[in-house]
Design a protein around this motif. Structure first.
Motif, PDB file in Angstrom:
ATOM      1  N   TYR A  57      81.018  17.592 158.085  1.00 30.50           N
ATOM      2  CA  TYR A  57      81.019  17.487 159.550  1.00 30.50           C
ATOM      3  C   TYR A  57      79.598  17.627 160.091  1.00 30.50           C
ATOM      4  O   TYR A  57      79.177  16.871 160.979  1.00 30.50           O
ATOM      5  CB  TYR A  57      81.931  18.560 160.158  1.00 30.50           C
ATOM      6  N   ALA A  58      78.844  18.584 159.565  1.00 32.23           N
ATOM      7  CA  ALA A  58      77.466  18.803 160.022  1.00 32.23           C
ATOM      8  C   ALA A  58      76.584  17.591 159.725  1.00 32.23           C
ATOM      9  O   ALA A  58      75.758  17.197 160.555  1.00 32.23           O
ATOM     10  CB  ALA A  58      76.896  20.058 159.381  1.00 32.23           C
ATOM     11  N   TYR A  59      76.737  16.991 158.549  1.00 34.89           N
ATOM     12  CA  TYR A  59      75.955  15.793 158.225  1.00 34.89           C
ATOM     13  C   TYR A  59      76.320  14.641 159.157  1.00 34.89           C
ATOM     14  O   TYR A  59      75.438  13.918 159.640  1.00 34.89           O
ATOM     15  CB  TYR A  59      76.153  15.364 156.771  1.00 34.89           C
ATOM     16  N   GLU A  60      77.613  14.449 159.400  1.00 34.28           N
ATOM     17  CA  GLU A  60      78.042  13.375 160.302  1.00 34.28           C
ATOM     18  C   GLU A  60      77.465  13.605 161.697  1.00 34.28           C
ATOM     19  O   GLU A  60      77.010  12.662 162.345  1.00 34.28           O
ATOM     20  CB  GLU A  60      79.571  13.294 160.352  1.00 34.28           C
ATOM     21  N   LEU A  61      77.471  14.838 162.152  1.00 32.91           N
ATOM     22  CA  LEU A  61      76.903  15.160 163.455  1.00 32.91           C
ATOM     23  C   LEU A  61      75.397  14.918 163.470  1.00 32.91           C
ATOM     24  O   LEU A  61      74.855  14.361 164.429  1.00 32.91           O
ATOM     25  CB  LEU A  61      77.221  16.619 163.815  1.00 32.91           C
ATOM     26  N   ALA A  62      74.721  15.298 162.401  1.00 41.71           N
ATOM     27  CA  ALA A  62      73.272  15.082 162.306  1.00 41.71           C
ATOM     28  C   ALA A  62      72.928  13.594 162.390  1.00 41.71           C
ATOM     29  O   ALA A  62      71.890  13.224 162.948  1.00 41.71           O
ATOM     30  CB  ALA A  62      72.727  15.676 161.014  1.00 41.71           C
ATOM     31  N   MET A  63      73.789  12.762 161.853  1.00 42.44           N
ATOM     32  CA  MET A  63      73.540  11.316 161.899  1.00 42.44           C
ATOM     33  C   MET A  63      73.539  10.780 163.332  1.00 42.44           C
ATOM     34  O   MET A  63      72.940   9.756 163.606  1.00 42.44           O
ATOM     35  CB  MET A  63      74.590  10.562 161.071  1.00 42.44           C
ATOM     36  N   THR A  64      74.205  11.470 164.237  1.00 42.44           N
ATOM     37  CA  THR A  64      74.265  11.015 165.629  1.00 42.44           C
ATOM     38  C   THR A  64      73.105  11.535 166.470  1.00 42.44           C
ATOM     39  O   THR A  64      72.959  11.141 167.621  1.00 42.44           O
ATOM     40  CB  THR A  64      75.580  11.462 166.308  1.00 42.44           C
ATOM     41  N   ARG A  65      72.308  12.428 165.897  1.00 41.07           N
ATOM     42  CA  ARG A  65      71.221  13.072 166.640  1.00 41.07           C
ATOM     43  C   ARG A  65      69.917  12.301 166.443  1.00 41.07           C
ATOM     44  O   ARG A  65      69.698  11.701 165.385  1.00 41.07           O
ATOM     45  CB  ARG A  65      71.034  14.520 166.166  1.00 41.07           C
ATOM     46  N   PRO A  66      69.031  12.352 167.436  1.00 40.51           N
ATOM     47  CA  PRO A  66      67.771  11.595 167.338  1.00 40.51           C
ATOM     48  C   PRO A  66      66.914  11.979 166.119  1.00 40.51           C
ATOM     49  O   PRO A  66      66.348  11.106 165.473  1.00 40.51           O
ATOM     50  CB  PRO A  66      67.040  11.945 168.634  1.00 40.51           C
ATOM     51  N   ARG A  67      66.837  13.279 165.796  1.00 37.78           N
ATOM     52  CA  ARG A  67      65.950  13.709 164.704  1.00 37.78           C
ATOM     53  C   ARG A  67      66.587  13.582 163.332  1.00 37.78           C
ATOM     54  O   ARG A  67      65.903  13.644 162.323  1.00 37.78           O
ATOM     55  CB  ARG A  67      65.513  15.162 164.944  1.00 37.78           C
TER      56      ARG A  67
END
Length: 122
Positions: A57-67
């Motif tokens: 879940y954290a990786y999927e969320l990170a993929m949506t973030r600019p950085r």
């Protein structure tokens, strides 16, 4: 970068934490309760499935973030078995997300960084 004078557009972090396993399972008990020899135990339970669910879940969320950056924050210096599992799963799942910059930090250091950033120290 100090947070003072910054707005929501300048600060980019989200905290994802697991709270269905670990100490939240409620495993433990007492021996000799109410006596001078009383012992209390609290056992942390970690499963690969629960760990992977949270990390994915954290990786999927990170993929949506600019950085596209993800930091695993743990206490593996003390919680050697459970947090070893977290580190291994973090690395394994991370191979599926090469676009995400991966880091790891001890929770004590992470808290210090947040305080230093919040207070304007560098």
């Amino acid at each position: 970068m100090p947070v003072e004078g910054q707005g929501p557009a300048d600060i980019d972090y989200i905290v994802v934490r697991e709270n269905t396993e670990d100490m939240y399972v409620g495993t433990g008990g007492f021996a000799h309760k109410g006596t001078p020899l009383e012992v209390a135990t609290q056992v942390a339970i970690y499963t690969r499935a629960g760990t992977e669910r949270c990390i994915r879940y954290a990786y999927e969320l990170a993929m949506t973030r600019p950085r596209k950056q993800l930091t695993l924050v743990d206490k593996s210096n003390v919680l050697t078995y459970g947090h070893d599992l977290w580190q291994r799963v973090f690395k394994e799942v991370g191979q599926e997300y090469p676009a995400v910059k991966q880091e790891r930090a001890y929770v004590d250091a992470c808290c210090m960084w947040m305080v230093k950033i919040r207070s304007g120290s560098t």
